[in-house]
Write a protein that holds these residues in place. Structure first.
Motif, PDB file in Angstrom:
ATOM      1  N   PHE A 144      53.512  47.722  40.859  1.00  0.00           N
ATOM      2  CA  PHE A 144      52.111  46.995  40.531  1.00  0.00           C
ATOM      3  C   PHE A 144      52.126  45.849  39.363  1.00  0.00           C
ATOM      4  O   PHE A 144      53.033  45.766  38.602  1.00  0.00           O
ATOM      5  CB  PHE A 144      50.867  48.128  40.151  1.00  0.00           C
ATOM      6  CG  PHE A 144      51.116  48.823  38.866  1.00  0.00           C
ATOM      7  CD1 PHE A 144      50.042  48.034  37.663  1.00  0.00           C
ATOM      8  CD2 PHE A 144      51.857  49.626  38.339  1.00  0.00           C
ATOM      9  CE1 PHE A 144      50.399  48.614  36.507  1.00  0.00           C
ATOM     10  CE2 PHE A 144      51.997  50.027  37.178  1.00  0.00           C
ATOM     11  CZ  PHE A 144      51.046  49.533  36.244  1.00  0.00           C
ATOM     12  N   MET A 148      45.646  36.970  41.822  1.00  0.00           N
ATOM     13  CA  MET A 148      45.660  38.441  42.495  1.00  0.00           C
ATOM     14  C   MET A 148      46.175  38.302  43.846  1.00  0.00           C
ATOM     15  O   MET A 148      47.004  39.337  44.218  1.00  0.00           O
ATOM     16  CB  MET A 148      44.399  39.203  42.463  1.00  0.00           C
ATOM     17  CG  MET A 148      44.011  39.414  40.911  1.00  0.00           C
ATOM     18  SD  MET A 148      42.819  40.657  40.484  1.00  0.00           S
ATOM     19  CE  MET A 148      41.220  39.687  41.413  1.00  0.00           C
ATOM     20  N   LYS A 149      45.819  37.479  44.802  1.00  0.00           N
ATOM     21  CA  LYS A 149      45.958  37.330  46.119  1.00  0.00           C
ATOM     22  C   LYS A 149      47.662  37.012  46.396  1.00  0.00           C
ATOM     23  O   LYS A 149      48.212  37.513  47.107  1.00  0.00           O
ATOM     24  CB  LYS A 149      45.281  36.232  46.771  1.00  0.00           C
ATOM     25  CG  LYS A 149      45.213  36.382  48.104  1.00  0.00           C
ATOM     26  CD  LYS A 149      44.047  35.298  48.777  1.00  0.00           C
ATOM     27  CE  LYS A 149      44.364  35.466  50.302  1.00  0.00           C
ATOM     28  NZ  LYS A 149      43.190  34.440  50.920  1.00  0.00           N
ATOM     29  N   ARG A 192      49.592  40.130  45.752  1.00  0.00           N
ATOM     30  CA  ARG A 192      49.528  41.026  46.973  1.00  0.00           C
ATOM     31  C   ARG A 192      50.386  40.707  47.955  1.00  0.00           C
ATOM     32  O   ARG A 192      51.200  41.269  48.694  1.00  0.00           O
ATOM     33  CB  ARG A 192      48.024  41.224  47.360  1.00  0.00           C
ATOM     34  CG  ARG A 192      47.188  41.960  46.338  1.00  0.00           C
ATOM     35  CD  ARG A 192      45.837  42.216  47.114  1.00  0.00           C
ATOM     36  NE  ARG A 192      44.867  42.900  46.304  1.00  0.00           N
ATOM     37  CZ  ARG A 192      43.833  42.300  45.484  1.00  0.00           C
ATOM     38  NH1 ARG A 192      43.725  40.908  45.573  1.00  0.00           N
ATOM     39  NH2 ARG A 192      43.105  42.844  44.736  1.00  0.00           N
ATOM     40  N   HIS A 225      50.687  45.832  44.056  1.00  0.00           N
ATOM     41  CA  HIS A 225      49.542  46.487  44.108  1.00  0.00           C
ATOM     42  C   HIS A 225      49.087  45.804  43.067  1.00  0.00           C
ATOM     43  O   HIS A 225      49.632  45.167  41.750  1.00  0.00           O
ATOM     44  CB  HIS A 225      49.345  48.147  44.065  1.00  0.00           C
ATOM     45  CG  HIS A 225      49.852  48.600  45.231  1.00  0.00           C
ATOM     46  ND1 HIS A 225      49.322  48.159  46.642  1.00  0.00           N
ATOM     47  CD2 HIS A 225      51.056  49.251  45.347  1.00  0.00           C
ATOM     48  CE1 HIS A 225      49.951  49.045  47.435  1.00  0.00           C
ATOM     49  NE2 HIS A 225      50.922  49.647  46.889  1.00  0.00           N
ATOM     50  N   VAL A 226      47.587  45.757  42.711  1.00  0.00           N
ATOM     51  CA  VAL A 226      46.843  45.002  41.477  1.00  0.00           C
ATOM     52  C   VAL A 226      46.059  46.074  40.745  1.00  0.00           C
ATOM     53  O   VAL A 226      45.137  46.835  41.343  1.00  0.00           O
ATOM     54  CB  VAL A 226      45.998  43.731  41.882  1.00  0.00           C
ATOM     55  CG1 VAL A 226      45.347  43.229  40.918  1.00  0.00           C
ATOM     56  CG2 VAL A 226      46.997  42.901  42.780  1.00  0.00           C
ATOM     57  N   ASP A 253      38.045  42.952  49.745  1.00  0.00           N
ATOM     58  CA  ASP A 253      39.533  43.081  49.080  1.00  0.00           C
ATOM     59  C   ASP A 253      40.104  44.541  48.719  1.00  0.00           C
ATOM     60  O   ASP A 253      41.143  44.855  48.818  1.00  0.00           O
ATOM     61  CB  ASP A 253      39.682  42.350  47.949  1.00  0.00           C
ATOM     62  CG  ASP A 253      39.670  40.815  48.179  1.00  0.00           C
ATOM     63  OD1 ASP A 253      39.532  40.341  49.215  1.00  0.00           O
ATOM     64  OD2 ASP A 253      39.991  39.973  47.272  1.00  0.00           O
ATOM     65  N   GLY A 254      38.860  45.438  48.874  1.00  0.00           N
ATOM     66  CA  GLY A 254      39.315  46.745  48.873  1.00  0.00           C
ATOM     67  C   GLY A 254      39.410  47.360  47.487  1.00  0.00           C
ATOM     68  O   GLY A 254      39.970  48.390  47.305  1.00  0.00           O
ATOM     69  N   MET A 255      39.139  46.610  46.384  1.00  0.00           N
ATOM     70  CA  MET A 255      39.326  47.079  45.165  1.00  0.00           C
ATOM     71  C   MET A 255      38.338  48.119  44.799  1.00  0.00           C
ATOM     72  O   MET A 255      37.102  48.199  45.569  1.00  0.00           O
ATOM     73  CB  MET A 255      39.371  46.059  44.014  1.00  0.00           C
ATOM     74  CG  MET A 255      40.369  44.954  44.208  1.00  0.00           C
ATOM     75  SD  MET A 255      40.690  44.113  42.726  1.00  0.00           S
ATOM     76  CE  MET A 255      41.728  45.308  41.697  1.00  0.00           C
ATOM     77  N   ASP A 284      43.477  48.603  43.296  1.00  0.00           N
ATOM     78  CA  ASP A 284      43.576  48.550  44.784  1.00  0.00           C
ATOM     79  C   ASP A 284      43.471  49.819  45.200  1.00  0.00           C
ATOM     80  O   ASP A 284      43.869  50.934  44.647  1.00  0.00           O
ATOM     81  CB  ASP A 284      45.070  47.987  45.065  1.00  0.00           C
ATOM     82  CG  ASP A 284      44.828  46.375  44.864  1.00  0.00           C
ATOM     83  OD1 ASP A 284      43.965  45.702  44.867  1.00  0.00           O
ATOM     84  OD2 ASP A 284      46.094  45.681  44.980  1.00  0.00           O
ATOM     85  N   LYS A 285      42.923  49.909  46.330  1.00  0.00           N
ATOM     86  CA  LYS A 285      42.633  51.043  47.188  1.00  0.00           C
ATOM     87  C   LYS A 285      43.927  51.928  47.173  1.00  0.00           C
ATOM     88  O   LYS A 285      43.724  53.339  47.214  1.00  0.00           O
ATOM     89  CB  LYS A 285      41.853  50.969  48.350  1.00  0.00           C
ATOM     90  CG  LYS A 285      40.965  52.097  49.062  1.00  0.00           C
ATOM     91  CD  LYS A 285      40.201  51.748  50.199  1.00  0.00           C
ATOM     92  CE  LYS A 285      39.651  52.983  50.712  1.00  0.00           C
ATOM     93  NZ  LYS A 285      38.644  52.498  51.829  1.00  0.00           N
TER      94      LYS A 285
END
Length: 604
Positions: free
Chosen positions: A138, A168-169, A172, A177-178, A365-367, A406-407
């Protein structure tokens, strides 16, 4: 793994307070004030141990100039903390130098690479607002987002946030992972804001009332009184606000005796009476701003078009209550005001670009906002307060500091229950309520406000200071108000996360080296230690001195520090008789490392 983020609002004064309050840690992890300044244990490292041996510490607003790090004159040796590597981003722009700044401390073996300029945008990267560390599986972004939310500041803020989103993109896409932590200078939930500061859009409220009335959904008698009050008086309030003006008042600084003007808004009522609104502000524009209800727009840097960031007639419950009282002569008690705050009509500004940006991060983005994930109903849990107005002591603030993951990483976060929320000096029966939050912010009332007449923040007792320590968890760490206007926030990962990440060696690529400017230059202290170490490793034989082969590469005789200075300067002779026959016979001048600070003093 324990990750902590904290806006220190100046690392130098924060470290000074920490060194004064927690000078060292004994073997049983308790405080001891017996340590001297020469102790080999760094006071900051001791402080981190008291907080549960933090693995990664992300600080914002360190405000340390790059030059101090590169020549090793930084305060309290803060670039070199026992057991940690540090990675810096400093403000180097002409207008921002000495401001901003973020730094990430990570235990040795936890970082693979680092980047103090992750945006690939020289103008943004030189602001010292973001440093990224690569931890293998990560990456962690430590950010200090620009503040402000008006026509002038929003373009800069959104340019930064858009660049952060892109960075961040890219990570990924590279399979990382972020984790995003820091002072985001925004809010995402109405619970993140002191309840009186929540916004009500009066136009939307009145339009909804008309629609409901046309459908026959309810009669006026069934509406809450506060809604009828607004409907019956709003036109009169708008007419009176057309007379608003900023009135100056001369003020004298008690220390310097300098005089200056402060401003307060004034209106003229229908009865031809003058009424003062709000409080005195530093300039006329600020005094009028709270009562400016026109639609507001800014130029969006993404598409260079005008974008609405605040709709017409959007105002806080606090301002709405004042206008109803002073212009319409309608008084709302606290119960009524809280009824408004808890209604669906009150909340954040839904058109705020920063709010919409964060909403995209969470919903598309699912964070995950870790704090709100574990404590969805927690009230009045703020991370920042107005220091000058002493708002922490009444817990009137906002939650603007975040830990986002991130999820895919959420399963690695140690689960929390409500009891892990800090509540001051002792547990509370309702840790999610406002009372518990106030007790946590004030250490159960032991943190006391200073005098408005001056003198600074009131000195806290050791018992009050120690309330900042407790069980490690994902949540909030109520650091004392004397350290910063922000508190720290924490993210606790499961032990399995350590196994998932593993141990790694720190790289030596250009970006990582740039993020460690303190390693480019030896400090004066380290030079003296090196000289002492070399001299102790030599041996004397009669009048002859034997010097190791390694030593001869840098020096052929032991010289005092003064010998490296410009020989044209007057230097006091020490009368030392340490030179031997062998040193006298060697006349070659010692070489000085290219990047040494001593190079500046050598004779040209």
């Amino acid at each position: 793994m324990l990750i902590v983020s904290w806006n220190v609002a100046g690392l130098k004064p924060a470290l000074q307070r920490i060194q004064t309050d927690y000078s060292t840690v004994t073997s049983d992890n308790t405080k001891s004030k017996s340590a001297t300044a020469s102790s080999s244990s760094h006071p900051f490292a001791n402080y981190l141990k008291l907080h549960g041996s933090i693995d990664i510490l992300c600080l914002q607003e360190h405000k340390i100039p790059l030059t101090q790090l590169s020549n090793r004159s930084e305060p309290h040796r803060c670039s070199m903390v026992d057991g940690y590597e540090s990675f810096w981003s400093c403000a180097t722009g002409q207008k921002s130098r000495g401001f901003n700044g973020v730094v990430t401390y990570a235990k040795t073996g936890l970082v693979r690479l680092a980047d103090s300029a992750p945006f690939n945008d020289s103008e943004l990267d030189q602001q010292g607002r973001c440093v990224m560390t690569d931890h293998g599986k990560f990456v962690l972004f430590n950010v200090y987002v620009p503040c402000g939310g008006d026509e002038e500041t929003l373009p800069k803020k959104m340019r930064f946030l858009n660049a952060l989103y892109g960075a961040m993109k890219r990570q990924r896409k590279g399979g990382k992972h972020v984790i995003l932590v820091g002072d985001m200078n925004l809010k995402i939930d109405k619970l993140d804001l002191y309840w009186k500061w929540r916004r009500v859009n009066v136009d939307d409220l009145l339009n909804q009332m008309k629609e409901d009335d046309g459908k026959g959904d309810h009669s006026e008698s069934l509406l809450p009184d506060w809604k009828n009050d607004i409907a019956n008086n709003w036109d009169d309030i708008l007419r009176v606000l057309q007379t608003i003006e900023a009135i100056p008042r001369q003020t004298t600084n008690p220390s310097t005796r300098e005089t200056f003007n402060r401003f307060r808004a004034r209106v003229k009522t229908a009865e031809n009476k003058f009424v003062m609104l709000g409080s005195y502000e530093d300039d006329a524009e600020d005094a009028l701003d709270y009562y400016t209800l026109d639609e507001q727009s800014y130029i969006d840097p993404a598409n260079n078009t005008a974008t609405v960031y605040r709709k017409k007639n959007l105002l806080s419950i606090e301002i709405l209550t004042e206008l109803m009282s002073k212009i319409a002569n309608v008084s709302w008690n606290e119960k009524t005001q809280r009824q408004i705050a808890e209604s669906s009509e009150a909340g954040l500004n839904p058109d705020s670009p920063a709010y919409l940006w964060m909403k995209t991060l969470l919903e598309e983005d699912g964070m995950v906002d870790v704090f709100r994930h574990f404590y969805p109903a927690a009230e009045a849990r703020f991370t920042c307060w107005h220091q000058f107005m002493q708002k922490r002591y009444t817990n009137e603030g906002g939650r603007i500091d975040f830990t986002l993951v991130d999820k895919a990483l959420l399963n690695y976060v140690e689960p929390n229950d409500n009891q892990t929320l800090r509540c001051g000096k002792e547990p509370h029966t309702n840790p999610l309520g406002e009372e518990a939050a106030l007790l946590a912010a004030t250490a159960g009332g032991m943190f006391e406000p200073g005098s408005f007449a001056g003198g600074g923040i009131a000195v806290a007792t050791k018992r009050a200071l120690d309330t900042q320590f407790g069980e490690v968890h994902s949540g909030m760490i109520y650091t004392p108000p004397s350290y910063s206007d922000h508190i720290a926030i924490s993210l606790l990962m499961k032990s399995s996360f350590n196994e998932y990440v593993g141990e790694m060696a720190l790289g030596s690529d250009a970006s990582t080296r740039k993020a460690q400017p303190h390693k480019k230059q030896r400090s004066m202290a380290s030079f003296l230690c090196a000289v002492g170490s070399k001299s102790s490793s030599t041996s004397l034989s009669g009048d002859k001195r034997t010097i190791s082969q390694q030593d001869t590469k840098t020096t052929s005789k032991k010289k005092s520090l003064h010998s490296y200075f410009d020989e044209s300067k007057a230097v006091k002779k020490t009368g030392s008789s340490r030179s031997t026959n062998s040193t006298k016979s060697n006349k070659k001048k010692p070489s000085i490392p290219k990047n040494s600070v001593l190079k500046h003093f050598s004779k040209k």
